[in-house]
Design a protein around this motif. Structure first.
Motif, PDB file in Angstrom:
ATOM      1  N   GLY A 272       0.815  -1.212   0.000  1.00  0.00           N
ATOM      2  CA  GLY A 272       0.000   0.000   0.000  1.00  0.00           C
ATOM      3  C   GLY A 272       0.847   1.260   0.000  1.00  0.00           C
ATOM      4  O   GLY A 272       0.554   2.224  -0.725  1.00  0.00           O
ATOM      5  N   LYS A 273       1.910   1.271   0.798  1.00  0.00           N
ATOM      6  CA  LYS A 273       2.782   2.445   0.866  1.00  0.00           C
ATOM      7  C   LYS A 273       3.488   2.686  -0.466  1.00  0.00           C
ATOM      8  O   LYS A 273       3.659   3.830  -0.899  1.00  0.00           O
ATOM      9  N   ILE A 274       3.904   1.592  -1.140  1.00  0.00           N
ATOM     10  CA  ILE A 274       4.570   1.752  -2.437  1.00  0.00           C
ATOM     11  C   ILE A 274       3.593   2.325  -3.459  1.00  0.00           C
ATOM     12  O   ILE A 274       3.933   3.240  -4.228  1.00  0.00           O
ATOM     13  N   HIS A 275       2.375   1.813  -3.479  1.00  0.00           N
ATOM     14  CA  HIS A 275       1.362   2.367  -4.393  1.00  0.00           C
ATOM     15  C   HIS A 275       1.068   3.831  -4.053  1.00  0.00           C
ATOM     16  O   HIS A 275       0.885   4.653  -4.957  1.00  0.00           O
ATOM     17  N   GLN A 276       1.052   4.156  -2.769  1.00  0.00           N
ATOM     18  CA  GLN A 276       0.802   5.536  -2.357  1.00  0.00           C
ATOM     19  C   GLN A 276       1.911   6.451  -2.862  1.00  0.00           C
ATOM     20  O   GLN A 276       1.646   7.561  -3.344  1.00  0.00           O
ATOM     21  N   LEU A 277       3.170   5.997  -2.763  1.00  0.00           N
ATOM     22  CA  LEU A 277       4.298   6.793  -3.259  1.00  0.00           C
ATOM     23  C   LEU A 277       4.209   7.004  -4.773  1.00  0.00           C
ATOM     24  O   LEU A 277       4.639   8.035  -5.295  1.00  0.00           O
ATOM     25  N   LYS A 278       3.637   6.031  -5.480  1.00  0.00           N
ATOM     26  CA  LYS A 278       3.478   6.145  -6.936  1.00  0.00           C
ATOM     27  C   LYS A 278       2.259   6.987  -7.318  1.00  0.00           C
ATOM     28  O   LYS A 278       2.031   7.253  -8.495  1.00  0.00           O
ATOM     29  N   GLY A 279       1.472   7.375  -6.329  1.00  0.00           N
ATOM     30  CA  GLY A 279       0.253   8.126  -6.610  1.00  0.00           C
ATOM     31  C   GLY A 279      -0.911   7.255  -7.005  1.00  0.00           C
ATOM     32  O   GLY A 279      -1.943   7.764  -7.471  1.00  0.00           O
ATOM     33  N   GLU A 280      -0.791   5.935  -6.807  1.00  0.00           N
ATOM     34  CA  GLU A 280      -1.852   4.987  -7.171  1.00  0.00           C
ATOM     35  C   GLU A 280      -2.742   4.747  -5.949  1.00  0.00           C
ATOM     36  O   GLU A 280      -2.677   3.715  -5.282  1.00  0.00           O
ATOM     37  N   THR A 281      -3.573   5.728  -5.658  1.00  0.00           N
ATOM     38  CA  THR A 281      -4.287   5.730  -4.377  1.00  0.00           C
ATOM     39  C   THR A 281      -5.314   4.610  -4.259  1.00  0.00           C
ATOM     40  O   THR A 281      -5.528   4.066  -3.173  1.00  0.00           O
TER      41      THR A 281
ATOM     42  N   LEU B 148      -1.089   0.083  11.649  1.00  0.00           N
ATOM     43  CA  LEU B 148      -0.407   0.699  10.514  1.00  0.00           C
ATOM     44  C   LEU B 148      -1.300   0.878   9.297  1.00  0.00           C
ATOM     45  O   LEU B 148      -1.218   1.898   8.597  1.00  0.00           O
ATOM     46  N   ASN B 149      -2.148  -0.090   8.990  1.00  0.00           N
ATOM     47  CA  ASN B 149      -2.998   0.023   7.811  1.00  0.00           C
ATOM     48  C   ASN B 149      -4.071   1.098   7.978  1.00  0.00           C
ATOM     49  O   ASN B 149      -4.443   1.765   7.001  1.00  0.00           O
ATOM     50  N   TYR B 150      -4.570   1.293   9.194  1.00  0.00           N
ATOM     51  CA  TYR B 150      -5.495   2.400   9.435  1.00  0.00           C
ATOM     52  C   TYR B 150      -4.775   3.729   9.203  1.00  0.00           C
ATOM     53  O   TYR B 150      -5.349   4.662   8.619  1.00  0.00           O
ATOM     54  N   MET B 151      -3.536   3.801   9.658  1.00  0.00           N
ATOM     55  CA  MET B 151      -2.763   5.017   9.458  1.00  0.00           C
ATOM     56  C   MET B 151      -2.480   5.250   7.974  1.00  0.00           C
ATOM     57  O   MET B 151      -2.480   6.385   7.501  1.00  0.00           O
ATOM     58  N   GLY B 152      -2.222   4.142   7.253  1.00  0.00           N
ATOM     59  CA  GLY B 152      -2.013   4.262   5.812  1.00  0.00           C
ATOM     60  C   GLY B 152      -3.230   4.846   5.128  1.00  0.00           C
ATOM     61  O   GLY B 152      -3.117   5.771   4.294  1.00  0.00           O
ATOM     62  N   LEU B 153      -4.416   4.357   5.459  1.00  0.00           N
ATOM     63  CA  LEU B 153      -5.653   4.894   4.886  1.00  0.00           C
ATOM     64  C   LEU B 153      -5.858   6.349   5.293  1.00  0.00           C
ATOM     65  O   LEU B 153      -6.281   7.174   4.463  1.00  0.00           O
ATOM     66  N   ALA B 154      -5.561   6.670   6.552  1.00  0.00           N
ATOM     67  CA  ALA B 154      -5.700   8.055   7.013  1.00  0.00           C
ATOM     68  C   ALA B 154      -4.828   8.987   6.176  1.00  0.00           C
ATOM     69  O   ALA B 154      -5.262  10.082   5.780  1.00  0.00           O
ATOM     70  N   GLY B 155      -3.587   8.539   5.887  1.00  0.00           N
ATOM     71  CA  GLY B 155      -2.686   9.357   5.083  1.00  0.00           C
ATOM     72  C   GLY B 155      -3.201   9.566   3.666  1.00  0.00           C
ATOM     73  O   GLY B 155      -3.104  10.670   3.110  1.00  0.00           O
ATOM     74  N   VAL B 156      -3.765   8.502   3.060  1.00  0.00           N
ATOM     75  CA  VAL B 156      -4.325   8.619   1.704  1.00  0.00           C
ATOM     76  C   VAL B 156      -5.488   9.601   1.702  1.00  0.00           C
ATOM     77  O   VAL B 156      -5.567  10.506   0.850  1.00  0.00           O
ATOM     78  N   PHE B 157      -6.407   9.450   2.651  1.00  0.00           N
ATOM     79  CA  PHE B 157      -7.568  10.336   2.700  1.00  0.00           C
ATOM     80  C   PHE B 157      -7.159  11.788   2.997  1.00  0.00           C
ATOM     81  O   PHE B 157      -7.766  12.728   2.472  1.00  0.00           O
ATOM     82  N   LYS B 158      -6.136  11.950   3.808  1.00  0.00           N
ATOM     83  CA  LYS B 158      -5.651  13.302   4.089  1.00  0.00           C
ATOM     84  C   LYS B 158      -5.137  13.967   2.819  1.00  0.00           C
ATOM     85  O   LYS B 158      -5.438  15.133   2.543  1.00  0.00           O
ATOM     86  N   ASN B 159      -4.354  13.220   2.029  1.00  0.00           N
ATOM     87  CA  ASN B 159      -3.832  13.757   0.772  1.00  0.00           C
ATOM     88  C   ASN B 159      -4.940  14.055  -0.230  1.00  0.00           C
ATOM     89  O   ASN B 159      -4.804  14.955  -1.071  1.00  0.00           O
ATOM     90  N   GLU B 160      -6.027  13.299  -0.152  1.00  0.00           N
ATOM     91  CA  GLU B 160      -7.170  13.532  -1.031  1.00  0.00           C
ATOM     92  C   GLU B 160      -8.107  14.609  -0.481  1.00  0.00           C
ATOM     93  O   GLU B 160      -9.150  14.891  -1.065  1.00  0.00           O
ATOM     94  N   ARG B 161      -7.738  15.188   0.662  1.00  0.00           N
ATOM     95  CA  ARG B 161      -8.528  16.213   1.338  1.00  0.00           C
ATOM     96  C   ARG B 161      -9.895  15.698   1.803  1.00  0.00           C
ATOM     97  O   ARG B 161     -10.830  16.476   1.975  1.00  0.00           O
ATOM     98  N   GLN B 162      -9.958  14.408   2.001  1.00  0.00           N
ATOM     99  CA  GLN B 162     -11.150  13.820   2.623  1.00  0.00           C
ATOM    100  C   GLN B 162     -10.894  13.757   4.128  1.00  0.00           C
ATOM    101  O   GLN B 162     -10.631  12.697   4.704  1.00  0.00           O
ATOM    102  N   TYR B 163     -10.965  14.924   4.744  1.00  0.00           N
ATOM    103  CA  TYR B 163     -10.478  15.062   6.118  1.00  0.00           C
ATOM    104  C   TYR B 163     -11.304  14.287   7.145  1.00  0.00           C
ATOM    105  O   TYR B 163     -10.762  13.779   8.128  1.00  0.00           O
ATOM    106  N   LYS B 164     -12.606  14.169   6.918  1.00  0.00           N
ATOM    107  CA  LYS B 164     -13.434  13.410   7.863  1.00  0.00           C
ATOM    108  C   LYS B 164     -13.027  11.939   7.882  1.00  0.00           C
ATOM    109  O   LYS B 164     -12.955  11.315   8.946  1.00  0.00           O
ATOM    110  N   LYS B 165     -12.766  11.397   6.679  1.00  0.00           N
ATOM    111  CA  LYS B 165     -12.327  10.002   6.613  1.00  0.00           C
ATOM    112  C   LYS B 165     -10.935   9.829   7.207  1.00  0.00           C
ATOM    113  O   LYS B 165     -10.642   8.806   7.834  1.00  0.00           O
ATOM    114  N   ALA B 166     -10.084  10.823   7.016  1.00  0.00           N
ATOM    115  CA  ALA B 166      -8.745  10.771   7.619  1.00  0.00           C
ATOM    116  C   ALA B 166      -8.847  10.752   9.141  1.00  0.00           C
ATOM    117  O   ALA B 166      -8.184   9.950   9.815  1.00  0.00           O
TER     118      ALA B 166
END
Length: 708
Positions: free
Chosen positions: A169-178, A197-215
């Motif tokens: 998941g982190k590698i895909h996130q670094l590639k922008g493949e959300t 860790l996986n909850y934190m990974g999802l939080a980081g993706v949602f934060k970058n997508e500006r989906q702050y409630k989901k983050a």
């Protein structure tokens, strides 16, 4: 036949003469500086001694010497799996990832069906920021696991599969493949929901997508799995501000400050809110006042007995004022005087303030009396009533730090220090235990376990009467001594266990012992000498594993596997061991460590010394500009409030060669010395009585009754 001698360095000389530097291709990447290993002739006896010495050097703080010894063994026995596995573990621990990959290739060649080594190799590629190589191996592993073709190799546990998905998941996130990143994080959660860790990974993706409630939602889920992740509080505060939820933002900035995260920024933010959003502070105070208007006073009975010692418990230190209510009428008395200075009435707000050597007494926020005195001011209940203290701070600097109103038995004392005072609660030992035992051990646990805790806590308290002598009291109310939370924690089940063992203490040669205890030993209780340097004969350590063949100290590789896997032990009981207690995985952004240590660009972190059970006693941290060594309790504190000091580190590097984050695998909760509370509960389930349990953890001791 040649026999190994440390004086005769024939093997090393031969290796030096035949030293060949070579370049080895590892999945298309060039690795230099590795040496071709030379087979040498050593007897089984010599190999055995080399293993023993290597393990000793490893635990005694000489990992490089241990590493060289394992290389010597491997030079003699190139197909010896034990030496190879230890070389993989040690080279990774030392941060020598090129060597790690080299030895992993050898293991893959020797055990081609073992999927674990391929997973491990992909993990090391990820840690060294070689994401393409990491993805290839990790995704191949992922597919093999899904096909279930790996019948002969070491199958990964669900926890390891969950981590595999996290890395992907982190590698895909670094590639922008959300979308792909989300899929792997979600798969990881399905496989092992307790891994944060996986909850934190999802939080980081949602934060970058500006989906702050989901983050926010997923950061909170991370905390629900492991509330020691206090570095999340500033993240939540920032997200709440983006959502214009300033009330919750203020709350999380206060949590950040209390737990020691982003403290400078937190102070500025708190001041900003107090100056610009007074309605938030007013609402918070209004809610507290409303609650205090309808106090539910606990019904308690005094504890009587002959010759029960009195204790002075420090509740807070160096305060300027306190506010409280009482369940019955009371009196203010200067210590040493029998005549009350002032009578106080129940169910009314009172405050005591001290400055310039004078006590100021307020009733419902109005000053009604002041006394100039250097004597302690005692507040005594007239009818064995209770006191409710307002906003009592606890756990400062720990991840559980907060404040709350608490009710206490006994008397209160304002003990003058400088221009303030220490607030002390005066109770007898048995009344103190009525709160301590359920604060330290859940009241629903087996009766024999509760009796075990009662005797241990009583012994510890009486053995430490002078621990805070210079501060005017015997023991503090924090985990530094024992958790003491007032009457709200009292329970009929723990009260029964305390009264049944009243006056009983653990002794060694007729002296009350230092009966230390902690929540969970992770399967092995350490010796007092290893952890604190004090060689107490009754605390040599205890093996709490169910498999008697597991003997400590373990080889480095076995220690790593032991800390990663949920090996059966008395400490590993799902009924009594909460999530992430027996075994835990923690993520730590390197910025948390850099802020606390004032060090930049950390390039390596190496455990230098370990106890018999694998607790890290010294930790060397190297930055580009300086290095330092942490020891003792500072290690847990600076690494974000770890549950214990028994852990191993996976260092995640950035492409620039500095550490960006850490993933820590650990075991146990607490200092891991003496009584393991979880193991005690499991042993009680197995039929052990409290005296048998106590003698398992405190060797060659006796239980004696001091008073009735």
């Amino acid at each position: 036949m040649y026999h190994f001698s440390y004086k005769n360095t024939l093997i090393i000389l031969v290796a030096m003469i035949t030293f060949v530097t070579m370049l080895i291709s590892i999945d298309g990447e060039r690795v230099s500086g590795l040496t071709k290993l030379l087979e040498t002739d050593l007897t089984d006896f010599e190999i055995h001694n080399l293993y023993k010495k290597a393990r000793t050097e490893y635990y005694n703080g000489n990992p490089l010497k241990a590493y060289d010894l394992y290389k010597t063994i491997h030079g003699a026995r190139s197909k010896d799996l034990r030496s190879l596995k230890n070389l993989v573990t040690l080279s990774e621990e030392l941060g020598q990832y090129e060597d790690t990959l080299f030895y992993l290739n050898r293991l893959i060649n020797l055990e081609p069906e073992n999927i674990y080594w391929k997973y491990k190799k992909g993990q090391v590629f990820y840690q060294s920021a070689r994401y393409e190589s990491a993805y290839k191996l990790l995704y191949d592993t992922y597919q093999l696991l899904n096909q279930n073709n790996n019948k002969n190799g070491q199958i990964l546990s669900n926890k390891e599969k969950s981590l595999l998905n996290y890395y992907l998941g982190k590698i895909h996130q670094l590639k922008g493949e959300t979308d792909k990143a989300k899929k792997h994080f979600q798969n990881g959660i399905k496989l092992y929901s307790d891994l944060p860790l996986n909850y934190m990974g999802l939080a980081g993706v949602f934060k970058n997508e500006r989906q702050y409630k989901k983050a926010v939602y997923h950061y909170k889920l991370s905390l629900s799995r492991d509330y020691s992740l206090s570095f999340i509080y500033p993240e939540l505060a920032i997200l709440m501000e983006k959502l214009n939820n300033y009330e919750d933002a203020y709350y999380y900035w206060k949590k950040s400050l209390a737990t020691g995260n982003s403290t400078n920024r937190a102070r500025k933010k708190i001041t900003f809110y107090e100056e610009n959003y007074p309605a938030i502070i007013k609402k918070e105070e209004s809610e507290k006042e409303k609650k205090r208007e309808n106090i539910y006073w606990r019904r308690v009975e005094p504890v009587y007995g002959e010759n029960i010692p009195e204790l002075r418990i420090g509740l807070v230190e160096g305060v300027k004022s306190i506010s409280f209510q009482a369940s019955s009428d009371f009196a203010f008395v200067l210590k040493g005087n029998n005549k009350p200075l002032l009578q106080g009435n129940a169910n009314t707000e009172w405050s005591v303030k001290r400055e310039e050597g004078t006590y100021f007494i307020f009733k419902e926020k109005k000053l009604i009396r002041k006394y100039k005195s250097n004597k302690p001011l005692v507040i005594k209940s007239n009818k064995h009533g209770l006191f409710l203290l307002y906003d009592l701070a606890y756990g400062k600097g720990y991840f559980w730090a907060d404040n709350e109103d608490r009710q206490f038995r006994g008397a209160l004392e304002a003990y003058p220090v400088n221009d303030g005072f220490n607030l002390i609660n005066i109770v007898n030992v048995e009344a103190y235990l009525l709160s301590v035992v359920p604060s330290e051990m859940p009241a629903w646990w087996p009766h024999e376990a509760l009796k075990t805790q009662a005797v241990a806590a009583r012994s510890y308290a009486l053995a430490h009467l002078n621990r805070h002598k210079d501060d005017g009291y015997n023991l503090c109310a924090e985990v530094h001594c024992a958790a003491y939370r007032g009457v709200e924690k009292e329970s009929p089940r723990t009260t029964k266990a305390i009264l049944e063992t009243m006056g009983e203490v653990i002794t060694y040669h007729n002296r009350i012992i230092d009966a230390v205890f902690s929540s969970n030993s992770g399967g092995f209780s350490e010796s007092s000498y290893d952890i604190w340097g004090s060689k107490l004969p009754y605390l040599p350590g205890s093996n709490n594993m169910i498999d008697n063949n597991i003997e400590f100290p373990l080889d480095p590789y076995k220690l790593e596997r032991w800390l990663i896997t949920d090996t059966p032990s008395y400490s590993n009981n799902p009924r009594y061991s909460p999530n992430n207690s027996y075994r835990w995985v923690k993520y730590l952004p390197i910025g948390v460590l850099e802020e606390k240590l004032n060090i930049k660009d950390i390039i390596n972190i190496i455990p230098l010394e370990k106890s018999k059970g694998g607790s890290v006693l010294k930790l060397k941290i190297t930055g580009r500009n300086k290095s330092l060594t942490l020891s003792g309790g500072r290690i847990r504190s600076y690494l974000g409030g770890l549950r214990s000091s028994r852990f191993l580190i996976k260092k995640i590097y950035s492409p620039e060669g500095t550490i960006s984050s850490l993933i820590l695998y650990g075991g146990g909760w607490g200092h891991n010395v003496g009584l393991d509370q979880t193991a005690a509960a499991s042993m009680a389930d197995e039929g052990f009585n409290y005296k048998q349990i106590l003698k398992h953890f405190y060797k060659e001791t006796e239980i004696k009754k001091l008073y009735e």
